[in-house]
Design an enzyme around this catalytic site. Sequence first.
Site, short mmCIF file in Angstrom:
data_model
loop_
_atom_site.label_atom_id
_atom_site.label_comp_id
_atom_site.label_asym_id
_atom_site.label_seq_id
_atom_site.Cartn_x
_atom_site.Cartn_y
_atom_site.Cartn_z
N ILE A 154 0.84 -1.21 0.00
CA ILE A 154 0.00 0.00 0.00
C ILE A 154 0.87 1.25 0.00
O ILE A 154 0.64 2.19 -0.77
CB ILE A 154 -0.96 -0.02 1.22
CG1 ILE A 154 -1.95 -1.17 1.06
CG2 ILE A 154 -1.70 1.32 1.35
CD1 ILE A 154 -2.77 -1.49 2.30
N ASP A 173 11.02 1.54 7.29
CA ASP A 173 10.62 0.12 7.32
C ASP A 173 11.89 -0.70 7.45
O ASP A 173 12.65 -0.86 6.49
CB ASP A 173 9.87 -0.26 6.01
CG ASP A 173 9.24 -1.66 6.09
OD1 ASP A 173 9.84 -2.54 6.74
OD2 ASP A 173 8.18 -1.85 5.50
N PRO A 203 1.46 -3.57 9.59
CA PRO A 203 0.41 -4.41 10.19
C PRO A 203 0.33 -4.08 11.68
O PRO A 203 1.27 -3.50 12.24
CB PRO A 203 0.93 -5.83 9.98
CG PRO A 203 2.37 -5.71 9.64
CD PRO A 203 2.66 -4.32 9.22
N THR A 229 -4.65 4.56 7.73
CA THR A 229 -5.53 3.61 7.03
C THR A 229 -5.12 2.18 7.39
O THR A 229 -5.60 1.23 6.77
CB THR A 229 -5.46 3.78 5.49
OG1 THR A 229 -4.11 3.61 5.09
CG2 THR A 229 -6.01 5.12 5.05
N ARG A 231 -4.38 0.19 10.97
CA ARG A 231 -5.25 -0.37 12.01
C ARG A 231 -5.36 0.65 13.14
O ARG A 231 -4.40 1.37 13.45
CB ARG A 231 -4.67 -1.68 12.55
CG ARG A 231 -4.85 -2.88 11.63
CD ARG A 231 -6.31 -3.33 11.54
NE ARG A 231 -6.51 -4.46 10.65
CZ ARG A 231 -6.81 -4.38 9.36
NH1 ARG A 231 -6.95 -3.19 8.78
NH2 ARG A 231 -7.00 -5.47 8.64
N ASP A 255 -9.16 5.80 8.73
CA ASP A 255 -10.18 4.86 8.22
C ASP A 255 -10.41 3.76 9.26
O ASP A 255 -11.17 2.84 9.00
CB ASP A 255 -9.67 4.26 6.91
CG ASP A 255 -10.73 3.41 6.23
OD1 ASP A 255 -11.88 3.87 6.13
OD2 ASP A 255 -10.41 2.29 5.79
N GLU A 260 -12.94 -0.14 17.12
CA GLU A 260 -13.95 -0.22 16.04
C GLU A 260 -14.75 -1.52 16.04
O GLU A 260 -15.85 -1.56 15.50
CB GLU A 260 -13.30 0.01 14.66
CG GLU A 260 -12.42 -1.12 14.20
CD GLU A 260 -11.85 -0.89 12.80
OE1 GLU A 260 -11.21 0.15 12.58
OE2 GLU A 260 -12.06 -1.76 11.94
N HIS A 292 -13.69 2.27 8.01
CA HIS A 292 -12.91 1.13 7.48
C HIS A 292 -13.41 0.77 6.07
O HIS A 292 -13.78 -0.36 5.80
CB HIS A 292 -13.02 -0.08 8.42
CG HIS A 292 -11.84 -1.01 8.31
ND1 HIS A 292 -11.25 -1.62 9.38
CD2 HIS A 292 -11.14 -1.44 7.22
CE1 HIS A 292 -10.26 -2.39 8.98
NE2 HIS A 292 -10.16 -2.29 7.65
P1 NAI Z 1 2.41 -5.28 3.49
O1 NAI Z 1 2.61 -6.53 4.26
O2 NAI Z 1 2.65 -5.27 2.03
O3 NAI Z 1 3.29 -4.11 4.13
C1 NAI Z 1 3.47 -3.93 5.49
C2 NAI Z 1 4.86 -3.37 5.68
O4 NAI Z 1 5.01 -3.00 7.06
C3 NAI Z 1 5.97 -4.39 5.36
O5 NAI Z 1 6.84 -3.86 4.39
C4 NAI Z 1 6.67 -4.60 6.68
O6 NAI Z 1 8.06 -4.77 6.53
C5 NAI Z 1 6.37 -3.28 7.39
N1 NAI Z 1 6.53 -3.35 8.83
C6 NAI Z 1 6.20 -4.36 9.66
N2 NAI Z 1 6.51 -4.03 10.92
C7 NAI Z 1 7.05 -2.79 10.88
C8 NAI Z 1 7.56 -1.91 11.86
N3 NAI Z 1 7.58 -2.22 13.16
N4 NAI Z 1 8.02 -0.70 11.45
C9 NAI Z 1 8.01 -0.35 10.14
N5 NAI Z 1 7.55 -1.16 9.18
C10 NAI Z 1 7.07 -2.36 9.54
O7 NAI Z 1 0.91 -4.82 3.82
P2 NAI Z 1 0.01 -3.79 3.02
O8 NAI Z 1 -0.78 -4.53 2.00
O9 NAI Z 1 0.80 -2.63 2.59
O10 NAI Z 1 -1.02 -3.38 4.20
C11 NAI Z 1 -0.57 -2.72 5.36
C12 NAI Z 1 -1.68 -2.74 6.41
O11 NAI Z 1 -2.79 -1.97 5.94
C13 NAI Z 1 -2.28 -4.13 6.65
O12 NAI Z 1 -1.52 -4.88 7.58
C14 NAI Z 1 -3.66 -3.80 7.18
O13 NAI Z 1 -3.61 -3.72 8.60
C15 NAI Z 1 -3.96 -2.43 6.59
N6 NAI Z 1 -5.05 -2.47 5.62
C16 NAI Z 1 -6.13 -1.65 5.79
C17 NAI Z 1 -7.17 -1.68 4.89
C18 NAI Z 1 -8.35 -0.77 5.04
O14 NAI Z 1 -9.40 -1.01 4.40
N7 NAI Z 1 -8.27 0.28 5.83
C19 NAI Z 1 -7.18 -2.59 3.77
C20 NAI Z 1 -5.96 -3.35 3.61
C21 NAI Z 1 -4.95 -3.29 4.53
#
Ligand code: NAI
Length: 342
Positions: A154, A173, A203, A229, A231, A255, A260, A292
């Site tokens: 994202i 990251d 996450p 956006t 959690r 979001d 929630e 959300h």
């Molecule tokens: P992703 O797994 O591609 O990216 C998450 C990134 O966070 C990874 O690159 C990881 O290395 C990094 N990360 C993990 N722990 C970290 C830390 N302590 N410090 C810095 N970076 C760290 O996941 P994606 O697809 O980008 O989604 C991210 C989050 O967005 C999801 O886990 C979910 O909670 C949330 N989300 C929200 C949605 C919504 O509708 N509001 C929809 C989809 C996802």
Amino acid sequence: MKAVVYSSKSFEKEYLAKANHKKHDITLISNPLGIDTASFSEGKDAVIVFTNDDVSAPVIEKLKKFGIKYIATRSVGTDHIDKEAASAAGIKIANVPNYSPQSIAEHAIALILALNRKTIIAHQNAQIFDFRLDHLQGFTLYQKTVGLIGFGKIALCLANILNGFGCKVLIYDPYVNHIPANVIKVSLDELYQQSDIISLHTPLNTETKYTINNQSIKKMQDGVMLINTGRGALVNTKHLLNALKTGKIGFYGADVYENEKALFFEDHSKDVVKDELLQELLTQPNVIITPHQAFLTTEALQEIANKTIKNLDMWQANKCVGDACACANSCRTEKAILKPNA
Ligand code: NAI
């Protein structure tokens, strides 16, 4: 395979039906999964859940009793599932690791622009024929510094969009090595100190819970815009509220909200007692909360449905779900011992 979809919304039905092609026997129910509703899974192989379903240890224990072998979540995030409990119960977990990162990135942009250009206030004023410009002054995104915490799918999409606006994009990251040329990798402190806008994309886990708290807020620029956006519990809402009141944080667009569960996705407008923390947050100027919905695009819904059904297909064929494996002890390690076509 027999599966029950918990917390299903009417808008998901056609996408799931299209993806399923009547392959699996799928029952859709609107009830969220919880202790009292776990019995609806009796006789099924899999439960298909969403972010606000209760997939805690006691519920998993019940699912096991009802014969559930698989939990598929229609989300990227898996923080709502007790993975250790599922592992102990011999239940496999899959998510949808990548559906439409653009949908969430574009929603983050929508929050930034709505806050920055006071779009909602302007529209509310226009509805009562108040066309004054007072209180509507914004700022350009051009040449502003935006810090992205977490640089996964994202955040990468968001960085590309922000580059188009002429922003300087900083990322923090510790787990990514491949950094594209259009962003600058910095330390978390540097990101806090230099960013005009900070957006959260990690996450939610024990490491990232309350990333935004009194200590981190102190390091930020005065009047910074914070976007969430990811959690809700990435942000300590009480600390955020204090910072909004003093003006340390100038804008908050989210979001998600830390409490929630059992609130979002339903109409609570007539509740007599409302969540006080959220109510107070919503009364602050320069705050926008959406329920959300960042994932809620036509494109994302179809992808979520397709990939959820694919997870069921793989499990039915006794194969590993690959990247979608969200088990505590990842199935990927079991892949080698699975017999082909078994
Ligand atoms: P992703 O797994 O591609 O990216 C998450 C990134 O966070 C990874 O690159 C990881 O290395 C990094 N990360 C993990 N722990 C970290 C830390 N302590 N410090 C810095 N970076 C760290 O996941 P994606 O697809 O980008 O989604 C991210 C989050 O967005 C999801 O886990 C979910 O909670 C949330 N989300 C929200 C949605 C919504 O509708 N509001 C929809 C989809 C996802």
